[in-house]
Write an enzyme that holds these catalytic residues in place. Structure first.
Site, mmCIF file in Angstrom:
data_model
loop_
_atom_site.group_PDB
_atom_site.id
_atom_site.type_symbol
_atom_site.label_atom_id
_atom_site.label_comp_id
_atom_site.label_asym_id
_atom_site.label_seq_id
_atom_site.Cartn_x
_atom_site.Cartn_y
_atom_site.Cartn_z
ATOM 1 N N ASP A 96 37.129 42.946 44.017
ATOM 2 C CA ASP A 96 37.673 44.143 43.361
ATOM 3 C C ASP A 96 37.185 44.336 41.922
ATOM 4 O O ASP A 96 36.825 45.451 41.532
ATOM 5 C CB ASP A 96 39.209 44.183 43.450
ATOM 6 N N GLY A 124 45.989 38.427 35.983
ATOM 7 C CA GLY A 124 44.921 37.490 35.632
ATOM 8 C C GLY A 124 43.881 38.220 34.793
ATOM 9 O O GLY A 124 44.113 39.346 34.352
ATOM 10 N N CYS A 158 45.196 26.363 33.034
ATOM 11 C CA CYS A 158 45.033 27.649 33.710
ATOM 12 C C CYS A 158 45.489 27.514 35.163
ATOM 13 O O CYS A 158 45.557 26.394 35.693
ATOM 14 C CB CYS A 158 43.564 28.044 33.645
HETATM 15 ZN ZN LIG Z 1 40.877 29.049 34.929
#
Ligand SMILES: [Zn+2]
Length: 302
Positions: A96, A124, A158
């Site tokens: 996307d 994100g 993360c």
């Molecule tokens: Zn990452």
């Protein structure tokens, strides 16, 4: 699902909620129904095929969704083949954010640019790179995951498991996690006492009311974006950087520190003629990019 012509005009458009918890078969069934409705409206004689934009890592040449982070059961789903089988139309698949880059480069904020980088800052951080006029895919189609560029060696963890990724600082999820950490460390802030869950929009609003922690968080996210963009300038030498996604709409509290880092640090040759601008196609960038993917496949890409 939209029917789009070669000039990126949306002839029809329907939106339906993705039944994320139901599994691939149900979601593909819904897609097939929406495609059939669009075909009835525009007629088959004008259709050249289906361009398809999917979240998460995809293998564009095999037409396979490798993983779809927020959808249940989407592991190695041969989406293009399945849709081709059930519609009788050729199908081209892309990531996307990659397709959003293609859409913005051809019909959006970066119209006419042959070297463009698109960043989307939402839950994100995703992206796409157009280099020398072509969408950069990499050996398995996984290139341009700009959200997982390392901004620091020992930064926050993360979602991907590594430390110090751009996404851990600048995404909506990252902003909320950094806010939670600061509050847990005892920082005084009205973010700590507000009702309801912490959200990027809530952090932006609290910053407008003068809360120092909320302002610091947005400024740190903007600086991280600036550092990331600095790397991208040196790697790809783009003439345009297009920034989209909900969190990017926070405005100057995010943009100003970002632009300051880029202006202050990057080697000046990389900034000559460079434009850093908001997305023009907004939520439609991926949709338009998917159409560009299909037309380029049919016409031969420029
Ligand atoms: Zn990452």
């Amino acid at each position: 699902v939209a029917a789009i012509d070669r000039e990126a005009v949306l002839l029809t458009r329907t939106a339906s909620r993705t039944r994320a918890g139901e599994g691939p078969l149900e979601v593909i069934g819904d897609l097939v129904n929406d495609v059939a409705a669009a075909r009835r409206r525009v007629g088959d004689d004008r259709l050249v095929g289906i361009g398809l934009s999917a979240p998460g890592p995809v293998d564009p040449s095999a037409g396979v969704v490798l993983q779809a982070p927020n959808l249940r059961g989407w592991d190695n789903v041969p989406l293009a083949d399945e849709l081709r089988r059930r519609t009788g139309l050729p199908v081209w698949l892309g990531n996307d954010a990659n397709l959003a880059a293609l859409g913005e480069a051809r019909f959006g904020a970066g119209r006419g640019s042959r070297n463009l980088i698109y960043l989307t800052i939402s839950t994100g951080v995703g992206g796409g790179v157009i280099a020398d006029g072509r969408l950069l895919l990499g050996s398995r189609g996984l290139a341009a995951e700009v959200g997982h560029m390392a901004i620091s060696m020992d930064g926050p963890r993360c979602g991907c498991g590594n430390r110090g990724c751009l996404e851990a600082y600048a995404s909506g999820t990252g902003l909320v996690n950094r806010a939670r950490e600061a509050i847990a460390e005892g920082r005084a802030s009205s973010l700590a006492v507000e009702d309801g869950p912490l959200t990027p929009a809530g952090i932006a609003e609290t910053a407008e009311h003068g809360d120092p922690l909320a302002q610091e968080l947005l400024s740190a996210a903007g600086c991280a974006l600036g550092v990331g963009i600095r790397s991208l300038l040196h790697l790809f030498n783009p003439s345009v950087i297009v920034i989209g996604g909900g969190v990017s709409q926070v405005g100057p509290r995010l943009w100003d520190p970002m632009l300051e880092v880029v202006r202050g640090d990057a080697m000046s040759a990389y900034r000559e003629g460079l434009r850093i601008i908001p997305s023009e196609l907004g939520d439609d960038s991926g949709l338009v990019g998917a159409a560009v993917l299909a037309f380029d496949a049919v016409d031969g890409s420029p």
